[in-house]
Write a protein that holds these residues in place. Structure first.
Motif, short mmCIF file in Angstrom:
data_model
loop_
_atom_site.label_atom_id
_atom_site.label_comp_id
_atom_site.label_asym_id
_atom_site.label_seq_id
_atom_site.Cartn_x
_atom_site.Cartn_y
_atom_site.Cartn_z
N SER A 74 0.83 -1.21 0.00
CA SER A 74 0.00 0.00 0.00
C SER A 74 0.86 1.26 0.00
CB SER A 74 -0.94 0.01 1.21
OG SER A 74 -0.20 0.05 2.42
N GLU A 75 2.06 1.18 0.53
CA GLU A 75 2.97 2.33 0.56
C GLU A 75 3.91 2.37 -0.64
OE1 GLU A 75 2.81 4.87 2.71
OE2 GLU A 75 1.02 3.84 3.41
N SER A 168 -3.72 -4.08 2.35
CA SER A 168 -4.24 -2.81 1.85
C SER A 168 -4.43 -1.84 3.02
CB SER A 168 -5.58 -3.03 1.15
OG SER A 168 -6.54 -3.47 2.09
N ASP A 169 -4.60 -0.58 2.68
CA ASP A 169 -4.84 0.43 3.71
C ASP A 169 -6.06 0.07 4.55
OD1 ASP A 169 -2.64 1.90 2.90
OD2 ASP A 169 -3.81 3.30 1.69
N SER A 170 -7.12 -0.43 3.92
CA SER A 170 -8.33 -0.77 4.67
C SER A 170 -8.11 -1.95 5.62
CB SER A 170 -9.51 -1.05 3.73
OG SER A 170 -9.21 -2.15 2.89
N LEU A 172 -5.19 -2.76 6.96
CA LEU A 172 -4.33 -2.27 8.04
C LEU A 172 -5.13 -1.43 9.04
CD1 LEU A 172 -1.15 -1.34 6.00
CD2 LEU A 172 -1.41 -3.24 7.59
N ALA A 173 -6.09 -0.68 8.54
CA ALA A 173 -6.92 0.14 9.43
C ALA A 173 -7.71 -0.73 10.41
CB ALA A 173 -7.86 1.02 8.61
#
Length: 174
Positions: A74-75, A168-170, A172-173
């Motif tokens: 994601s980064e 993904s960012d989601s 990880l959130a």
């Protein structure tokens, strides 16, 4: 407890199974064997991907999680224009090294090139390694370089390490 990831250090080097989601199972098996139910995890580099997958798969087993210098898919996509890359790219070009600092997997590709240069023992190329300040220039550098290249040449590690880690960012959130 410090352990070597599959194919790293003194651990075995199977042909397959280097995706971080699979290696999270290795960590679970180790903790089960040691009868460790809930742990503090500190992970570095690729180990951070393994630790994040472990935390997602087995959140009840993680007391705290600390990761350092961990590269996530994601980064990676937002790394273009990296300031140090802009400084390093001319040096790579000058040396005739076909590396692109904007490549999402630049770190792994640079590690591989550094290993090849270390084993080539060419004075000019060795100088390039000194400029990078790379770990392969240590006392154990040639051994580390050989092990890294052998891992890439005899297993699927290269393709599995350099694929989307699924974090993904989601996710990880969560």
């Amino acid at each position: 407890t410090l352990y070597d990831l599959r194919g790293h250090g003194r651990s075995n080097r199977p042909e397959l199974g280097y995706a971080p989601s699979l290696m999270a199972g290795d960590l679970r098996n180790l903790l089960d064997a040691l009868a460790m139910d809930r742990v503090h995890i500190i992970a570095h580099s690729f180990g951070g991907q393994v630790a994040l997958h472990f935390a997602r798969q087995f959140p009840e087993r993680v007391h705290t999680l600390t990761i350092a210098d961990t590269h996530l898919s994601s980064e990676r996509h937002s790394a273009a224009g990296w300031e140090n890359g802009e400084k390093l790219q001319p040096l790579l070009d000058q040396r005739g090294l076909a590396l692109d600092t904007d490549d999402p997997f630049f770190g792994y590709r640079m590690l591989t090139e550094a290993a090849r240069l270390q084993l080539a023992e060419e004075d000019e190329q060795a100088e390039a390694l000194n400029e990078w300040g790379h770990a392969f220039r240590s006392k154990a550098g040639k051994r580390s370089a050989r092990q890294w290249l052998q891992l890439l040449e005899t297993t699927t590690a290269g393709s599995e390490i350099m694929e989307d880690d699924g974090l993904s960012d989601s996710l990880l959130a969560e």
